[in-house]
Design an enzyme around this catalytic site. Structure first.
Site, short mmCIF file in Angstrom:
data_model
loop_
_atom_site.label_atom_id
_atom_site.label_comp_id
_atom_site.label_asym_id
_atom_site.label_seq_id
_atom_site.Cartn_x
_atom_site.Cartn_y
_atom_site.Cartn_z
N HIS A 250 0.85 -1.19 0.00
CA HIS A 250 0.00 0.00 0.00
C HIS A 250 0.89 1.25 0.00
CE1 HIS A 250 -4.11 1.44 0.37
NE2 HIS A 250 -3.74 2.38 1.22
N THR B 281 -2.61 2.47 -4.59
CA THR B 281 -2.78 3.03 -3.25
C THR B 281 -3.67 4.27 -3.27
OG1 THR B 281 -0.54 2.28 -2.76
CG2 THR B 281 -1.49 3.92 -1.27
N GLU B 282 -4.75 4.23 -2.53
CA GLU B 282 -5.71 5.34 -2.42
C GLU B 282 -6.08 5.91 -3.80
OE1 GLU B 282 -6.98 5.89 0.63
OE2 GLU B 282 -5.65 4.33 1.38
N ALA B 283 -6.12 5.01 -4.79
CA ALA B 283 -6.55 5.36 -6.15
C ALA B 283 -5.65 6.40 -6.83
CB ALA B 283 -8.00 5.81 -6.18
#
Lengths: 404, 370
Positions: free
Chosen positions: A113, A150-152
């Site tokens: 991530h 990760t977090e788009a």
């Protein structure tokens, strides 16, 4: 007829211990001295009890009840899966059981991530995606078709890489910054790659994720029938509701009625003849892209700004990011597998998130997730650890030189 | 509105936050159209005047300003209490006129406030800048002071404290009704930035309340890792002990004791310091932290201070945790991004800490009673 695509992000970082300057250079075991395994266990067990286990059970029941017509997708980070294996294998078993129903899809991402997609070169990013691919293969015997960074976090360069790595779809935020007047309820194509982009419908997603229990919100109280009605009125092919899995029972406590909402949602959605459920892979197979998106600078689904300022918004964050990134080449040359693993655990984006100095609305959200009282504390701790890791690397380099 | 304010010190004659507060408060109140007669002890130097027509400084009697904490010298101590008594008596005798309310500050002026309230039949507002518990660092608080303080607090119609930290002490230790206490955090006239040197600064009275011995212990630990100078600015009963402590720790070559500094020297030392530390054991507010921050100096404050509840962009430690204090000092010396981010964020935040805001809040307290 729009399809409803539910996707849940499941992630746990490996949190850090308090590490003062006086700890630098004192202990050989980086893994034990950097990471707070007790705190991690404590948080994991709490979240498992409040969210993972009851939510998985409810999803399983719903999938069985509607005979697979209710379908969802998940992304499980590598660090999350390691937590399961260390602290509570039953949680991982419940995900396996869900997957076996055939109504559950899995999404690829970087194992840690991390923000490795923002490094100057994408080799580390690729390695972390492949690590995740191996993990999913080993545990679920499956090969995901859709990728979510990760977090788009998304830009043209990342999209190109994902195409090269063989994925058919990629997920990011349906922000006006890239769409302009266009709707997020369709698939699009990156300007420079031949894959499909799924865009998060942030209004409908945040209705559940952020606003569900906000009494000042006009939509309060949100019922499953009201929500299904809103979706049935939507234009487009596909409604992407992408939320943090901890929304169920952790961000929104059981007392808010979030589980009742979930319990009745499939029934209410399926009442509408024009709605059905799809997984991310099915969405990519079923629908065509209707236009191109061009994203030269990275966007994400985080904060109001929808960019990477959540992790790289101040000088402290940028310094940590750069120092950590720059260690990579030396470490890989050294070939110490344990230090390489520790370095990667430190790349988890949460460590930078804790150092954000954003105020106002975003700041409140940051404070909720932050193990430190102040971003400065987070910086000092993280930076001290990075300095210690650098010392360990220098020391090993010296030792290898002596031998050769 | 016309206010009789009874003070003890007023710049340039001041030793602590009380004087700074009275100066900023009276000037901003005057700008808001409040008429203020500010009463203070007569000094043996030039008299103080105000450039605002509705703010009049009125010296009372012949006493001289003393430091308002416990003087070290026993003989002086007797004289000091006598001077306080005499000043309060003179205030009661001399103050008369058409006032809407009386506003007094700390135990030094509380007797006069209480008696004048009774004599004139107008409301009394009391500001608490410090309590006996703070000044004694909670070690041997003196009942005699506590009784004066309690009487003033009980008789006051409204009490202003400079922090929630102090409000809690009033409620828990003095048994005061929380409904009549208002919290007004202090403010600062910005000092402006200067060229930084590798100096870690302590500035304040050298008393047990201010925690200078913890500063020295942290200095010892810092010097094991980093080269820099430690400056202890200020005077007080602990000075000889602190000098001895520095020698015993073997760091006397790195620690500079400046003694009492002039106002210009204070500004200069704030400007050239890289780190300011306020390790107070019990500090109702701590204006010096705001002063240091306004000079662009990253600041570490103890958690038992009012400023730590009010100000976000500074580092916070337990006053006794010298390891963590040293960790944070070293981090500030080593990590430029930390220093710069902290200074930039603090610069933005400190703009909120104006005396105009203090005056607005004080005025709304006045309006509750008068």
């Amino acid at each position: 007829m729009p399809s409803v695509c539910f996707y849940f992000e499941v992630h746990q970082p490996v949190r850090l211990k308090r590490f003062s300057v006086f700890n630098i250079g004192h202990d050989n075991n980086a893994f034990l001295t950097y990471f707070n395994h007790d705190l991690n266990r404590e948080i994991f067990e709490k979240v498992a009890k409040k969210c993972y286990l009851p939510a998985n059970q409810m999803l399983l029941d719903l999938i069985n009840k509607y005979d697979g017509r209710f379908r969802v997708s998940f992304s499980l980070t590598g660090t999350f899966v390691e937590c399961c294996e260390q602290f509570m294998p039953a949680v991982l078993d419940s995900f396996k059981e869900l997957f076996r129903t055939g109504a559950v899809d899995l999404i690829e991402e970087t194992y840690f991530h991390s923000l490795s997609s923002l490094y100057d070169e994408l080799d580390e990013f690729e390695e972390q995606v492949i690590m995740h691919r191996h993990m999913i293969k080993k545990i679920f015997n499956y090969r995901p078709m859709v990728f979510r960074n990760t977090e788009a976090i998304y830009d043209n360069r990342i999209a190109k890489k994902i195409e090269e790595m063989g994925y058919k779809g990629i997920i990011t935020e349906g922000t006006e910054k890239i769409l302009g007047w266009r709707s997020p309820n369709y698939l699009y194509k990156p300007v420079n790659a031949d894959i499909k982009v799924l865009l998060r419908n942030y209004t409908l997603s945040d209705d559940i994720g952020f606003r569900f229990s906000a009494q000042s919100w006009p939509g309060f109280p949100l019922t499953a029938s009201k929500y299904a009605h809103w979706m049935s009125k939507c234009q487009g092919d596909l409604i992407n509701v992408f939320i943090d899995y901890e929304t169920f029972g952790e961000h929104q406590w059981t007392e808010t009625g979030i589980f009742d909402f979930l319990k009745h949602l499939p029934e209410e959605v399926l009442k509408h003849k024009n709605l059905d459920f799809v997984t991310v892979s099915e969405a990519v197979n079923r629908y065509k892209s209707v236009g191109e998106i061009d994203v030269p600078w990275a966007i994400s689904w985080a904060d109001e700004a929808r960019d990477v300022s959540t992790w790289l918004g101040n000088e402290m964050q940028i310094t940590c990011f750069n120092e950590l990134k720059d260690i990579g080449k030396k470490l890989k040359k050294l070939g110490d597998r344990e230090l390489l693993y520790v370095w990667r655990l430190l790349q988890t984006s949460d460590h930078l998130y804790y150092i954000s100095t954003k105020g106002a609305g975003d700041g409140d959200v940051h404070a909720y997730f932050n193990p430190y009282d102040f971003p400065y504390e987070g910086f000092i701790n993280y930076m001290n650890i990075i300095q210690d890791l650098k010392e360990k690397i220098t020391q090993q380099e010296r030792e290898t030189q002596l031998i050769s | 509105m016309k206010v009789a304010m009874i003070g003890w010190e007023y710049p340039p004659f001041k030793v602590g936050g009380l004087g700074t507060h009275c100066y900023g408060l009276t000037r901003s109140l005057a700008d808001r159209g409040v008429s203020i007669d500010f009463y203070m002890p007569k000094t043996n130097r030039d008299s103080i005047t105000s450039d605002k027509p509705n703010l009049v400084i009125k010296p009372v009697g012949e006493t001289t300003v003393f430091p308002y904490d416990h003087p070290d010298d026993k003989a002086l101590e007797g004289q000091f209490f006598e001077a306080v008594y005499k000043y309060n008596d003179l205030c009661v005798q001399k103050i008369q006129g058409d006032y809407d309310l009386i506003h007094c500050h700390d135990w030094l002026t509380m007797k006069a406030g209480v008696l004048l309230k009774e004599k004139m039949g107008v409301p009394l507002v009391v500001t608490v800048h410090s309590t006996e518990y703070d000044r004694s660092a909670w070690l041997f608080p003196n009942e005699w002071f506590i009784n004066i303080e309690r009487e003033g607090m009980e008789k006051a119609d409204r009490i202003i404290t400079v922090s929630h930290f102090t409000k809690r002490i009033l409620v828990e230790r003095y048994g005061i009704n929380p409904d009549k206490i208002r919290v007004v955090h202090n403010a600062v006239y910005p000092i402006g930035e200067g060229e930084k040197q590798r100096i870690v600064l302590f500035l304040g009275r050298l008393t047990i309340q201010k925690g200078p011995e913890f500063f020295l212990k942290a200095a010892k630990k810092v010097l094991e890792k980093e080269d820099c100078r430690f400056v202890i600015a200020g005077d007080g009963d602990m000075l000889p002990r602190l000098i001895n402590q520095a020698i015993k720790l073997g760091i006397s070559n790195k620690v500079i004791f400046t003694g009492l500094l002039t106002e210009d020297e204070v500004k200069h030392i704030y400007r050239i310091s890289s780190v300011y530390v306020m390790p107070s054991v019990s500090e109702p507010f701590g204006i010096t932290a705001l002063e240091a921050i306004s000079a662009g100096t990253p600041t570490i404050v103890s958690k038992t201070t009012g400023v730590s509840e009010a100000f976000h962009n500074c580092l916070k430690v337990d006053f006794w945790d010298v390891d963590e204090m040293a960790n944070k000092i070293i981090a500030l010396l080593r990590y430029d991004p930390l220093r710069r981010t902290l200074a930039n964020e603090a610069k933005r935040e400190i703009k909120l800490f104006t005396w105009d805001r203090v005056a607005d809040k004080t005025l709304s307290v006045y309006r509750e009673v008068a």
